[in-house]
Write an enzyme that holds these catalytic residues in place. Structure first.
Site, PDB file in Angstrom:
ATOM      1  N   ASP A 226       0.932  -1.246   0.000  1.00 42.80           N
ATOM      2  CA  ASP A 226       0.079   0.194  -0.095  1.00 42.80           C
ATOM      3  C   ASP A 226       0.881   1.298  -0.017  1.00 42.80           C
ATOM      4  O   ASP A 226       1.924   1.403   0.753  1.00 42.80           O
ATOM      5  CB  ASP A 226      -0.809  -0.168   1.227  1.00 42.80           C
TER       6      ASP A 226
ATOM      7  N   ASN B  75      -2.877  12.964  -2.996  1.00 45.72           N
ATOM      8  CA  ASN B  75      -3.993  13.206  -3.812  1.00 45.72           C
ATOM      9  C   ASN B  75      -4.637  14.498  -3.378  1.00 45.72           C
ATOM     10  O   ASN B  75      -4.697  15.370  -4.447  1.00 45.72           O
ATOM     11  CB  ASN B  75      -4.792  11.997  -3.941  1.00 45.72           C
TER      12      ASN B  75
ATOM     13  N   HIS C 220      -5.710  14.806  -8.492  1.00 47.34           N
ATOM     14  CA  HIS C 220      -6.085  13.274  -9.026  1.00 47.34           C
ATOM     15  C   HIS C 220      -5.146  13.010 -10.129  1.00 47.34           C
ATOM     16  O   HIS C 220      -4.780  11.981 -10.432  1.00 47.34           O
ATOM     17  CB  HIS C 220      -7.390  13.200  -9.477  1.00 47.34           C
TER      18      HIS C 220
ATOM     19  N   ASP D  83      -2.915   9.998 -10.432  1.00 43.71           N
ATOM     20  CA  ASP D  83      -2.994   8.708 -11.326  1.00 43.71           C
ATOM     21  C   ASP D  83      -1.389   8.783 -11.941  1.00 43.71           C
ATOM     22  O   ASP D  83      -1.020   7.492 -12.049  1.00 43.71           O
ATOM     23  CB  ASP D  83      -3.900   9.074 -12.598  1.00 43.71           C
TER      24      ASP D  83
ATOM     25  N   GLU E 153      -4.666   2.488  -4.026  1.00 39.38           N
ATOM     26  CA  GLU E 153      -3.416   2.648  -3.993  1.00 39.38           C
ATOM     27  C   GLU E 153      -2.565   1.087  -3.580  1.00 39.38           C
ATOM     28  O   GLU E 153      -1.444   1.459  -3.160  1.00 39.38           O
ATOM     29  CB  GLU E 153      -2.843   3.553  -3.105  1.00 39.38           C
TER      30      GLU E 153
END
Length: 323
Positions: free
Chosen positions: A189, A197, A202, A206, A233
């Site tokens: 993770d 973020n 965003h 990405d 994630e």
């Protein structure tokens, strides 16, 4: 007799002008009809193949039976070994159907053909000929393959998605436990990814996921290893023929690669860099989970322990290790 000859000649002319590529073999396997559509498909003229058993040269680079040859030999059992898909619905009557990638030597290139072959018998039930028809469905096959890839691929990162991960985990579990081989699982993770973020947006998030996916896959170097985006994630890796110690080594290598990338995470504090928490589980001599679900749960619990231990570390079901 004249009427019979006229009907026969008409039937031959009709078959020669069919828009579907078609050829006909006699009961010995020699070509007696090779229609114009078959000429266009293969690049081989009727004059070069009629009277011979060289029809295979239109579709393959090495001699092998075409579907019509299997009808003559009543060899339905060989279809699975020679063709990509056996579509036969009435093999008891000698009607065979199959699909196959064919390399057309004369015109060049590969085409995916849907093939049907069936017998022609006289009034006494004796085989006198076999008709084979071919349909070029390359475009449909390629579209199908693209859809199958998309169905198992994470669209953002390009690595396997959860569906493919689940399928591969089940397959490798059965293969490993059947022969007593070890296998391992990593669950990882991205630490403080929400802060990343929320701070950078965003689109940056990405790009970050794509970069992490690239770093992770670079550190899993065998063809049999599978890296997947498990969700959000979170990433997961299946490591066949790997024990717990080997999996921990891979996990530490991944942690080091991410550390060396030094990806800033301003949302986690000034000067903060992105890190990973990694949970590791294995099926090996010392660890014997009862199912792939148990293996997955053990890695998930180890990941949770890594998060609870301050993040940026590797954890097994038994201990927390420095990354």
């Amino acid at each position: 007799m004249r009427a019979i000859r006229q009907h026969r000649n008409f039937a031959v002319r009709l078959m020669e002008h069919l828009v579907v590529p078609t050829f006909v073999l006699d009961e010995t396997g020699r070509v007696i009809i090779w229609n114009r559509s078959c000429e266009r498909l293969t690049g081989i003229s009727a004059g070069d193949v009629i009277g011979t058993k060289d029809h295979w040269q239109g579709f393959y680079t090495e001699e092998r039976p075409c579907l019509a040859d299997l009808v003559i030999g009543n060899a339905a059992e060989e279809i699975a070994d020679l063709y990509s898909v056996d579509c036969s619905s009435d093999p008891a009557r000698g009607i065979f159907s199959a699909e196959n990638w064919c390399h057309l030597p004369v015109v060049g290139g590969q085409r995916y053909l849907a093939i049907d072959a069936g017998p022609i018998k006289d009034e006494d039930g004796r085989l006198i000929a076999v008709v084979e028809t071919l349909r070029d469905i390359t475009v449909q096959k390629m579209a199908q393959e693209k859809l199958e890839v998309l169905a198992r691929q994470d669209p953002l990162t390009g690595i396997a998605n959860r569906r493919m991960f689940d399928e591969y985990l089940e397959t490798e579990w059965l293969a490993s436990t059947a022969v007593g081989h070890s296998m391992a699982l990593l669950m990882m993770d991205i630490d403080h990814f929400k802060a990343y973020n929320d701070t950078l947006g965003h689109l940056a998030g990405d790009s970050c996921l794509q970069r992490i996916a690239h770093l992770v896959t670079n550190e899993t170097r065998r063809d049999c290893d599978m890296c997947a985006r498990y969700g959000g994630e979170e990433f997961a890796i299946i490591l066949p023929r790997t024990n717990l110690a080997g999996a921990v080594a891979v996990a530490k290598r991944i942690s080091m690669a991410v550390a060396l990338a030094a990806i800033p995470n301003p949302g986690a504090g000034r000067g903060a860099k992105l890190t990973l928490s990694i949970g590791v589980s294995a099926f090996d001599g010392d660890n014997r989970p009862n199912s792939p679900t148990d293996l997955l749960n053990a890695a998930d619990l180890a990941l949770y322990a890594a998060k609870q231990s301050g993040r940026a570390c590797v954890c097994t079901p038994h201990q927390t290790l420095a990354a």
